[in-house]
Design an enzyme around this catalytic site. Structure first.
Site, PDB file in Angstrom:
ATOM      1  N   GLY A   5     -12.776 107.150  41.316  1.00 54.27           N
ATOM      2  CA  GLY A   5     -11.632 106.500  41.946  1.00 54.27           C
ATOM      3  C   GLY A   5     -10.332 107.235  41.682  1.00 54.27           C
ATOM      4  O   GLY A   5     -10.182 108.412  42.014  1.00 54.27           O
ATOM      5  N   ASP A   6      -9.377 106.522  41.068  1.00 52.99           N
ATOM      6  CA  ASP A   6      -8.069 107.118  40.772  1.00 52.99           C
ATOM      7  C   ASP A   6      -7.946 107.492  39.303  1.00 52.99           C
ATOM      8  O   ASP A   6      -6.851 107.555  38.755  1.00 52.99           O
ATOM      9  CB  ASP A   6      -6.946 106.146  41.161  1.00 52.99           C
ATOM     10  CG  ASP A   6      -7.055 104.820  40.420  1.00 52.99           C
ATOM     11  OD1 ASP A   6      -8.095 104.585  39.768  1.00 52.99           O
ATOM     12  OD2 ASP A   6      -6.102 104.020  40.478  1.00 52.99           O
ATOM     13  N   GLU A   7      -9.091 107.743  38.653  1.00 53.64           N
ATOM     14  CA  GLU A   7      -9.101 108.060  37.224  1.00 53.64           C
ATOM     15  C   GLU A   7      -9.505 109.510  37.005  1.00 53.64           C
ATOM     16  O   GLU A   7     -10.530 109.974  37.521  1.00 53.64           O
ATOM     17  CB  GLU A   7     -10.061 107.123  36.491  1.00 53.64           C
ATOM     18  CG  GLU A   7      -9.876 107.098  34.992  1.00 53.64           C
ATOM     19  CD  GLU A   7     -10.654 105.967  34.343  1.00 53.64           C
ATOM     20  OE1 GLU A   7     -10.119 104.847  34.307  1.00 53.64           O
ATOM     21  OE2 GLU A   7     -11.793 106.204  33.905  1.00 53.64           O
TER      22      GLU A   7
END
Length: 376
Positions: free
Chosen positions: A244-246
């Site tokens: 994801g956004d990690e």
């Protein structure tokens, strides 16, 4: 400084070693026959078996020749040629030497342009071999200007294996190594005497971009942030997209000042606006999206026993940073483990309470009697 994500530790053993030792700076996972093609010796269309036999005898390293027109060029391999010249009774040379190579019915040539993907050529080889062509060991490669080359079948499948391994260990959107790659690297970092530092970075307000501007705009943000992280990292650092956004960044030993400076650069580069195109908008309708990043930092120590544990510690620190406010940094300390254990226990008890209430409401509990007997 640009990161090539090159490891500073010895490569691990095992099935992933090929991909782990590959060039991590590459952004594509596909190759073409152009990179595999070797020069090939060409002979006239009227070449006889005797003349080609002389070529193979004169040069023991020669594996193929190409017989030119009339018609399409024909790739002749040493393995097929020697079998044909020997014959079933061993008198093939006497019978075949005056015959033209084209008349000796060599196997149909597998020919592809130089820009053909390796995977496509490999699929064709598999189909031909499954049809009984065991001697197929080369693919004829052609260029628009008439040049020819040959790609060995062994090289085709070696390249294909590297591409599949690369895909298994890299994120297709950003081209960065993925979580599996990081865990393989951490197996080497989590060892006695190591002082590697792991940074886990989570983009703030990224969900707003997906919800209001569309997933394509979100992909643009992720790709741009991956590029920014590469510029922030040093050549010996490993930049990873976890999910994801990690993201994550693994570094060798850092001083406290170096670690602080690096986290500040990460936060600043995430705070710079991203230029995105909203869903369904024209190219001239680009917008600026302002995000940020929360960063958790964990260092390898004697107390860290596994890659998962180091990653868990950096995750806990990142969540602490988020709880302090957006665009913050937090370093792991043992108090975070105690908080996590308490929180997990509370959550587990609440889950059990909810399950019991639902079981009572749905009458799914059943009572069982177990006698308790005292024996004299």
């Amino acid at each position: 400084m640009s990161s090539t994500a090159t490891a500073t530790v010895a490569l691990p053993d095992g099935a992933l070693q090929v991909a782990l030792s590959a060039d991590l700076a590459r952004t594509d996972a596909g190759g073409t026959l152009r990179e595999l093609a070797q020069p090939v010796h060409r002979v006239p269309g009227g070449a006889t078996m005797a003349s080609v036999d002389a070529l193979f005898r004169r040069d023991a390293t020669l594996r193929w020749v190409v017989v030119d027109g009339p018609g399409d060029p024909v790739l002749v391999s040493r393995s097929w040629f020697e079998l044909s010249m020997t014959g079933r009774l061993g008198y093939g040379r006497l019978l075949q030497q005056r015959r033209r190579v084209r008349d000796a019915a060599p196997p149909e040539t597998l020919r592809y342009p130089a820009d053909c993907p390796v995977a496509r050529a490999a699929a064709a080889v598999i189909r031909r071999r499954s049809g009984g062509e065991d001697l197929l060991d080369g693919v004829l490669v052609s260029w628009p200007d008439g040049r020819l080359g040959v790609a060995p079948v062994t090289a085709v499948f070696e390249q294909l294996a590297q591409e599949y391994a690369h895909q298994a260990l890299h994120d297709p959107l950003t081209g960065l190594p993925n979580r599996l790659f990081l865990l393989e690297r951490l197996r080497q970092a989590v060892c006695p005497g190591s002082s590697a530092v792991l940074f886990v970075i989570d983009l703030d307000r990224f969900k707003d971009v997906n919800d209001h501007l569309g997933h394509a705009a979100g992909d643009d943000v992720l790709t741009e942030f991956a590029h920014r992280l590469r510029t922030v990292a040093r050549s010996e650092d490993l930049v990873v997209r976890l999910s994801g956004d990690e993201f994550a960044l693994l570094t060798p030993a850092l001083t406290t000042a170096q670690s602080t400076a690096l986290t500040e650069r990460i936060v600043l580069t995430a705070a710079a606006p991203f230029v995105v195109l909203p869903r369904g908008a024209h190219r001239d309708a680009e917008q600026l999206a302002s995000l940020g990043a929360s960063v958790g930092v964990a260092s390898c120590s004697m107390a860290v026993r596994s890659p998962d544990e180091l990653l868990h510690r950096a995750d806990l620190a990142m969540f602490r940073a988020k709880s302090l406010g957006r665009g913050r940094v937090a370093h792991f300390d043992t108090a975070l483990l105690e908080e996590a254990e308490t929180t997990d226990a509370v959550r587990a008890r609440h889950r059990m309470e909810r399950r019991l209430r639902l079981a009572i409401e749905s009458r799914s509990l059943s009572l069982h009697y177990q006698p308790v007997v005292t024996l004299a």
